[in-house]
Design an enzyme around this catalytic site. Structure first.
Site, PDB file in Angstrom:
ATOM      1  N   ASP A 139       0.871  -1.178   0.000  1.00 42.75           N
ATOM      2  CA  ASP A 139       0.000   0.000   0.000  1.00 42.75           C
ATOM      3  C   ASP A 139       0.909   1.230   0.000  1.00 42.75           C
ATOM      4  O   ASP A 139       1.597   1.473   0.989  1.00 42.75           O
ATOM      5  CB  ASP A 139      -0.880   0.033   1.255  1.00 42.75           C
ATOM      6  CG  ASP A 139      -1.931  -1.063   1.289  1.00 42.75           C
ATOM      7  OD1 ASP A 139      -1.643  -2.187   0.823  1.00 42.75           O
ATOM      8  OD2 ASP A 139      -3.033  -0.820   1.814  1.00 42.75           O
ATOM      9  N   LYS A 142      -7.198   3.297  -2.924  1.00 44.01           N
ATOM     10  CA  LYS A 142      -7.530   3.313  -1.502  1.00 44.01           C
ATOM     11  C   LYS A 142      -7.795   4.736  -1.036  1.00 44.01           C
ATOM     12  O   LYS A 142      -7.097   5.664  -1.435  1.00 44.01           O
ATOM     13  CB  LYS A 142      -6.370   2.668  -0.731  1.00 44.01           C
ATOM     14  CG  LYS A 142      -6.481   2.665   0.775  1.00 44.01           C
ATOM     15  CD  LYS A 142      -5.276   1.928   1.369  1.00 44.01           C
ATOM     16  CE  LYS A 142      -5.156   2.110   2.869  1.00 44.01           C
ATOM     17  NZ  LYS A 142      -3.959   1.443   3.427  1.00 44.01           N
ATOM     18  N   LYS A 149     -10.411   0.122  -1.915  1.00 41.60           N
ATOM     19  CA  LYS A 149     -10.244  -0.157  -0.491  1.00 41.60           C
ATOM     20  C   LYS A 149     -10.607   1.090   0.303  1.00 41.60           C
ATOM     21  O   LYS A 149     -10.129   2.185   0.007  1.00 41.60           O
ATOM     22  CB  LYS A 149      -8.798  -0.566  -0.181  1.00 41.60           C
ATOM     23  CG  LYS A 149      -8.526  -0.741   1.317  1.00 41.60           C
ATOM     24  CD  LYS A 149      -7.099  -1.197   1.577  1.00 41.60           C
ATOM     25  CE  LYS A 149      -6.773  -1.217   3.065  1.00 41.60           C
ATOM     26  NZ  LYS A 149      -5.389  -1.683   3.353  1.00 41.60           N
TER      27      LYS A 149
END
Length: 240
Positions: A97, A161, A190
């Site tokens: 991430d 995300k 996400k």
């Protein structure tokens, strides 16, 4: 709207079980991994330096090790992000991430954002590692969120995300809906940051999120377990 049914295990497998505190100890990491095994979460979300300890705890399981890169500010060079990503992968991470360079986005340097994403996606996919691009929406306008999502739709990371959880605000329903409306089925979304109860968890899934980052995964799954027991059902129905 399509109504989908989710078993408790399927809901657990949508959770990235998170401990990104600067003061997290090795014992905290072991506890995080044990909880991930107990509840069958999809991933443990950790700082890069803790990749090896979590790998050792989870290497014989189907739970992923997710390393945060350039976290939480994103203000490192592409070269630095690539170096840290390689190091994380070498130490056992199989999900990444990373935070975009928000300054370059504010400068409208869209070619830079695209190059950064291309290089990170290439490195991860060459190593069979899943990659998520963190926008940190609290600092962005809808126009900027839209622009990065459009770039992602072309570059095709695995996920985009919403947040790090360290910004002034976390995931918002309207942001998840906006991001999903742009990338469609080409990229998953996400939601992370401030998701602490089962109602918020289910709302994010309904809005279009396929993965949820939270440090409250145990609490959320226990609440859903009790709800399902009370309703005498084996699945939770969610409209998307």
């Amino acid at each position: 709207m399509i109504i989908k049914e989710y078993t408790l295990d399927k809901l657990s497998r949508m959770i990235d079980h998170t401990n990104l505190h600067a003061f997290a100890s090795n014992d905290d990491m072991i506890k995080l991994c044990e909880e991930a095994k107990d509840y069958h979460f999809k991933m443990v979300a950790i700082n890069q330096v803790q990749s090896s300890i979590c790998y050792n705890e989870l290497k014989n399981t189907d739970i992923d090790i997710g390393a945060a890169i350039s976290f939480p500010l994103g203000q490192t060079t592409i070269e630095s992000k690539l170096f840290d990503t390689k190091n994380a992968i070498e130490n056992g991470a199989n999900e990444i991430d990373y935070v975009i360079n928000i300054t370059e986005l504010k400068n409208k340097s869209y070619a830079y954002i695209e190059e950064e994403m291309l290089e990170m996606v290439k490195l991860c996919h060459e190593n069979s590692v899943l990659i998520k691009v963190i926008f940190e929406n609290a600092y962005l306008t809808n126009e900027e969120i839209t622009k990065v999502a459009e770039i992602a739709k072309e570059v095709k990371p695995d996920f985009i995300k919403t947040s790090t959880g360290f910004g002034p605000s976390g995931a918002k329903i309207e942001d998840v809906k906006l991001m999903k409306s742009i990338v469609g089925n080409d990229v998953l979304v996400k939601a992370a940051g401030g998701i602490r109860n089962s109602d918020d968890f289910l709302a994010m899934i309904s809005a279009g999120a396929d993965r949820i980052g939270t440090s409250s995964g145990v609490k959320i799954i226990e609440a859903l377990k009790q709800r399902m027991k009370y309703d005498d059902v084996d699945t939770v129905k969610i409209g998307r």
